[in-house]
Design an enzyme around this catalytic site. Sequence first.
Site, PDB file in Angstrom:
ATOM      1  N   LYS A  37       4.605  94.851  25.690  1.00  0.00           N
ATOM      2  CA  LYS A  37       4.730  94.834  24.232  1.00  0.00           C
ATOM      3  C   LYS A  37       3.346  94.758  23.599  1.00  0.00           C
ATOM      4  CE  LYS A  37       7.281  92.516  20.494  1.00  0.00           C
ATOM      5  NZ  LYS A  37       8.219  91.418  20.158  1.00  0.00           N
ATOM      6  N   SER A 112      12.029  92.921  17.346  1.00  0.00           N
ATOM      7  CA  SER A 112      10.754  93.609  17.320  1.00  0.00           C
ATOM      8  C   SER A 112      10.348  94.246  18.649  1.00  0.00           C
ATOM      9  CB  SER A 112       9.662  92.620  16.890  1.00  0.00           C
ATOM     10  OG  SER A 112       9.484  91.583  17.845  1.00  0.00           O
ATOM     11  N   SER A 136      14.272  89.157  18.812  1.00  0.00           N
ATOM     12  CA  SER A 136      13.394  90.297  19.088  1.00  0.00           C
ATOM     13  C   SER A 136      13.463  90.835  20.504  1.00  0.00           C
ATOM     14  CB  SER A 136      11.943  89.931  18.751  1.00  0.00           C
ATOM     15  OG  SER A 136      11.778  89.799  17.365  1.00  0.00           O
TER      16      SER A 136
END
Length: 404
Positions: A37, A112, A136
């Site tokens: 990420k 996210s 997320s």
Amino acid sequence: DVNFDDAFEQARRCDKLRKTSPEKCKGALFGVPMSIKDHFITKGLDSVSGLACQCFKPSEEDGLIVQILKDEGAIPLVMSNHPQVLMTNESMNYVYGRAKNPWDKARTPGGSSGGEAGLLASRCVPIGIGSDIGGSVRIPSLYCGTYGLLPTAGRLTLDGVKALVPSRDHGIAYLKVCIGPMARCVEDVALWMRIFVNSPKAQENDIYLPRIPFNETLLTSKSRLRIGYVLSEKFFAVAPSNQRAVKEAAKALQKRGHEIEETRIPYFDELALAYFSLVSADRITYFKESLQGEPLMPEYNSIDTSLSLNPPLRWILQKLLKKFGQERPANILGALRERSVPELYRLGDKINQYKDAFSKFLISNRYDILLVPGLGLPAIRHSTSDQLTPVSYTHLTLPTIYSV
């Protein structure tokens, strides 16, 4: 950012070592390509956090989290996309554009950690890493049909995560982030957790971590569990498709011999509104400051507009919304406002009361697990999170401390 050239070179070295000296192939992730990420600090790559002002600033060293992965033999292949300031359930920013759901490109992979879930679902990588406060990791896993886990906040190190909020745990009180595994099967989620929980390097470098090893017995236990499942709550009704997923999961668990019982979530409305109260307490000032002049993405328009209203206008709009039967938007509008320090103290006290009540609910009903919808909707179309004002069932994590 991408790491293709270096990743291919590492892969060639791993293949050669397997042929010539297999005894030297060390690590649970030896030769495994991984996505990371974008806000995890990775040597030689930009960790921009979805912000243009962070571009062209490659990290000089790996953060602790990436060090642990590399020590286990993982090969970082690509940094995955996430939303500007990481606070919505879509993954879009002005730097890399919009992540798309591989099952339907007109829909979002979530946020996210949406880029991670999309890469996993499209089989670009076998395993990845995300982070989660209010959903997320879990929402993208739901949207893309992959697996993800939010461990209890504080269980794993955060050393190596680029923070947008100035505190050790990357959040204000009760808004605690935790990193988590993302994969295509439960076994890989367990493998990932085993690596981080048992990591000597993490324990040597992060004094805040609990020294509790991975519980292999709990993972392999055949004990009969008592499971409560929730299909829908009035405050945010769940779509039939998502209810079906819960029913199918409950039925599968029942077939394995576990005790199943339909139930309701205590204080659901209050817990959901507590989330909005917390994320908006500073009028998202710190997040906006981190943009350094970059405009907010349109997906944040509703929350930004709501927070700019003066109290009389807010009160009038709430009354009008309720008059026309829009109870949920009216209540969310009331929660989205700046709060003074005394108000935050009182909110914290209420959340502690909800925690106690939720814990007593689990204990009195003897629930080992509470099975709930991840979100009330399946994967939504791009740019609709702003209009849908979704209440995620994953938001219950932060006021209750449990990962749901």
